[in-house]
Design a protein around this motif. Sequence first.
Motif, mmCIF file in Angstrom:
data_model
loop_
_atom_site.group_PDB
_atom_site.id
_atom_site.type_symbol
_atom_site.label_atom_id
_atom_site.label_comp_id
_atom_site.label_asym_id
_atom_site.label_seq_id
_atom_site.Cartn_x
_atom_site.Cartn_y
_atom_site.Cartn_z
ATOM 1 N N LEU A 146 0.820 -1.206 0.000
ATOM 2 C CA LEU A 146 0.000 0.000 0.000
ATOM 3 C C LEU A 146 0.857 1.260 0.000
ATOM 4 O O LEU A 146 0.324 2.365 0.065
ATOM 5 C CB LEU A 146 -0.969 -0.019 1.179
ATOM 6 C CG LEU A 146 -1.956 -1.184 1.173
ATOM 7 C CD1 LEU A 146 -3.015 -1.014 2.243
ATOM 8 C CD2 LEU A 146 -2.608 -1.363 -0.193
ATOM 9 N N PHE A 148 2.309 1.622 -2.687
ATOM 10 C CA PHE A 148 2.130 1.788 -4.138
ATOM 11 C C PHE A 148 0.665 1.752 -4.548
ATOM 12 O O PHE A 148 0.304 2.273 -5.596
ATOM 13 C CB PHE A 148 2.859 0.662 -4.893
ATOM 14 C CG PHE A 148 4.287 0.470 -4.483
ATOM 15 C CD1 PHE A 148 5.281 1.338 -4.917
ATOM 16 C CD2 PHE A 148 4.649 -0.570 -3.648
ATOM 17 C CE1 PHE A 148 6.598 1.155 -4.536
ATOM 18 C CE2 PHE A 148 5.957 -0.761 -3.266
ATOM 19 C CZ PHE A 148 6.945 0.105 -3.701
ATOM 20 N N GLN A 149 -0.171 1.109 -3.744
ATOM 21 C CA GLN A 149 -1.572 0.917 -4.095
ATOM 22 C C GLN A 149 -2.474 1.579 -3.055
ATOM 23 O O GLN A 149 -2.004 2.011 -2.005
ATOM 24 C CB GLN A 149 -1.888 -0.584 -4.163
ATOM 25 C CG GLN A 149 -1.070 -1.325 -5.212
ATOM 26 C CD GLN A 149 -1.389 -2.811 -5.216
ATOM 27 O OE1 GLN A 149 -1.524 -3.437 -4.170
ATOM 28 N NE2 GLN A 149 -1.505 -3.377 -6.405
ATOM 29 N N THR A 158 -2.697 3.243 4.629
ATOM 30 C CA THR A 158 -2.221 3.545 3.278
ATOM 31 C C THR A 158 -1.442 4.853 3.262
ATOM 32 O O THR A 158 -0.375 4.946 2.649
ATOM 33 C CB THR A 158 -3.406 3.623 2.299
ATOM 34 O OG1 THR A 158 -4.064 2.358 2.269
ATOM 35 C CG2 THR A 158 -2.933 3.973 0.899
ATOM 36 N N SER A 162 2.513 4.968 2.391
ATOM 37 C CA SER A 162 2.903 5.784 1.234
ATOM 38 C C SER A 162 3.896 6.850 1.682
ATOM 39 O O SER A 162 4.890 7.126 0.994
ATOM 40 C CB SER A 162 1.667 6.437 0.612
ATOM 41 O OG SER A 162 0.783 5.470 0.099
ATOM 42 N N MET A 250 2.803 -7.569 -7.096
ATOM 43 C CA MET A 250 2.948 -6.311 -7.838
ATOM 44 C C MET A 250 3.236 -6.534 -9.322
ATOM 45 O O MET A 250 3.088 -5.625 -10.132
ATOM 46 C CB MET A 250 4.043 -5.456 -7.218
ATOM 47 C CG MET A 250 3.707 -4.890 -5.848
ATOM 48 S SD MET A 250 2.287 -3.764 -5.865
ATOM 49 C CE MET A 250 2.960 -2.410 -6.841
#
Length: 252
Positions: A146, A148-149, A158, A162, A250
């Motif tokens: 998370l 990246f997502q 998240t 991040s 990923m």
Amino acid sequence: MMTAFDLSGRTALVTGANTGLGQAIAVGLAEAGADIIAVGRSAPTETAEAVLALGRGFHALAADLSTTAPIGDVVAEAVAQAGAIDILINNAGIIRRADSLDFSEADWDAVIDTNLKSAFFLSQAVARTWVGGGRGGKIINICSMLSFQGGIRVPSYTASKSGLAGLTRLLACEWAAKGINVNGIAPGYFATNNTEALRADETRNRDILARIPAGRWGDPSDLKGAAVFLASDAASYVHGTILTVDGGWMAR
């Protein structure tokens, strides 16, 4: 070449080392030769037994990293015990789950403070000892997919992961020339306390496994190699990278 991965004579400070991913990383570093200082709220009894059985040094520091208050004392005591910290693993983290429409400010602050704020200020405190002593060191931040997502129902988690990925790159840019390697590991879906609810949800569990090319949840021991690599001389020219250990998630 194998001596490049040898951590003998080095001390690793590992946060959240009492269970799960932190425990596996601590044991993996000890297997490579490092002594361990474990920082956490609860006694890392099993981790201590595993590390001591390998003939490595072990010291536990009780600290609640939900605030930055204990960081100065943690670093001072770690240095007093070991003489120096060579490796910092920022692993301590928490998660809160709720729909974003219902997510509380208290849950937001709790996760950001533990996962992001404390990781930064602990990195800063340890790096100051390195710069002041004219030496380098290794910092490994435990990020997440998370980083990246987006994920679902974990807005503060998240945001924190991040942010931790961004800090990994920023600190690498600032500190690489000082001999400090700052990198991250982004675990995929691992069987830990944090994912117990997901694994217990039959639909979510099935959907997650269907996307993982390796076809299984990660075992905490799967992180050992990545941690040893990034903590070792073999990664001396690796700065600001985030290594995914995710069974191929990923890449899907």
